[in-house]
Write an enzyme that holds these catalytic residues in place. Structure first.
Site, mmCIF file in Angstrom:
data_model
loop_
_atom_site.group_PDB
_atom_site.id
_atom_site.type_symbol
_atom_site.label_atom_id
_atom_site.label_comp_id
_atom_site.label_asym_id
_atom_site.label_seq_id
_atom_site.Cartn_x
_atom_site.Cartn_y
_atom_site.Cartn_z
ATOM 1 N N CYS A 88 0.857 -1.179 0.000
ATOM 2 C CA CYS A 88 0.000 0.000 0.000
ATOM 3 C C CYS A 88 0.896 1.233 0.000
ATOM 4 O O CYS A 88 1.896 1.266 0.734
ATOM 5 C CB CYS A 88 -0.897 -0.013 1.236
ATOM 6 S SG CYS A 88 -1.997 1.407 1.376
ATOM 7 N N HIS A 132 -9.229 -3.939 -1.669
ATOM 8 C CA HIS A 132 -8.244 -3.145 -0.921
ATOM 9 C C HIS A 132 -8.694 -1.681 -0.845
ATOM 10 O O HIS A 132 -8.691 -1.068 0.228
ATOM 11 C CB HIS A 132 -6.879 -3.257 -1.616
ATOM 12 C CG HIS A 132 -5.786 -2.475 -0.975
ATOM 13 N ND1 HIS A 132 -4.778 -3.062 -0.255
ATOM 14 C CD2 HIS A 132 -5.529 -1.133 -0.950
ATOM 15 C CE1 HIS A 132 -3.947 -2.128 0.185
ATOM 16 N NE2 HIS A 132 -4.384 -0.940 -0.232
ATOM 17 N N GLU A 133 -9.098 -1.132 -1.978
ATOM 18 C CA GLU A 133 -9.518 0.276 -1.997
ATOM 19 C C GLU A 133 -10.818 0.482 -1.224
ATOM 20 O O GLU A 133 -10.978 1.495 -0.538
ATOM 21 C CB GLU A 133 -9.624 0.784 -3.432
ATOM 22 C CG GLU A 133 -8.331 0.694 -4.233
ATOM 23 C CD GLU A 133 -7.093 1.224 -3.524
ATOM 24 O OE1 GLU A 133 -7.193 2.205 -2.755
ATOM 25 O OE2 GLU A 133 -6.007 0.657 -3.747
ATOM 26 N N HIS A 136 -10.100 1.019 2.371
ATOM 27 C CA HIS A 136 -9.704 2.400 2.674
ATOM 28 C C HIS A 136 -10.926 3.300 2.865
ATOM 29 O O HIS A 136 -10.919 4.186 3.726
ATOM 30 C CB HIS A 136 -8.843 2.988 1.539
ATOM 31 C CG HIS A 136 -7.411 2.598 1.605
ATOM 32 N ND1 HIS A 136 -6.585 2.913 2.655
ATOM 33 C CD2 HIS A 136 -6.641 1.926 0.708
ATOM 34 C CE1 HIS A 136 -5.368 2.458 2.424
ATOM 35 N NE2 HIS A 136 -5.377 1.846 1.246
#
Length: 142
Positions: A88, A132-133, A136
């Protein structure tokens, strides 16, 4: 505009608000500029990583090679869980996460200067990047 990558855990822990196309378009342009700058070391980039707490992220689709911006994503179904180790831009060390090999998503994407509503299955590396995004966007530090 190319933005600096946020590494502050307090900022990255924020839950993002819904993206508003009327007032948040600068985020789209900044995401695209910044991910293009970091394309060699990043497959995706969430708005919070460049200081905007809105539900948006940029990623490069593996099949088409195009950069897209995804807003207000929803993962509707998940298939075939596995353990992943991920890099990341906001963290110096790789991190472990549970991921799914295939996901069904509903979202809006900005691609080639236009918005598109979609409901689509995403798999393999693109699915990993998407998940993954999305982490966030809800302040999950992986």
């Amino acid at each position: 505009m190319i933005k600096s990558i946020v590494k502050d855990v307090e900022v990255l822990s924020k839950v993002s608000r819904p993206f508003d196309k009327e007032k948040d378009m600068q985020v789209v342009y900044d995401l695209l500029d910044t991910i293009r700058e970091h394309h060699k070391e990043a497959a995706g980039l969430a708005a919070i990583q460049i200081g905007y707490d809105v539900c948006a992220f940029a990623m490069r689709e593996q099949k088409s090679g195009q950069f897209i911006v995804v807003i207000n994503p929803r993962i509707m179904q998940k298939f075939n869980q596995y353990d992943s180790v991920e890099l990341c831009l906001s963290f110096d060390e790789p991190r472990r996460a549970k991921r799914y090999k295939k996901i069904l998503v509903k979202d809006q994407v900005y691609i080639q200067g236009a918005w598109k509503n979609r409901s689509v299955y995403i798999d393999y590396f693109d699915a990993k990047t998407y998940q993954h995004e999305c982490d966030h966007l809800v302040g999950k530090l992986i």
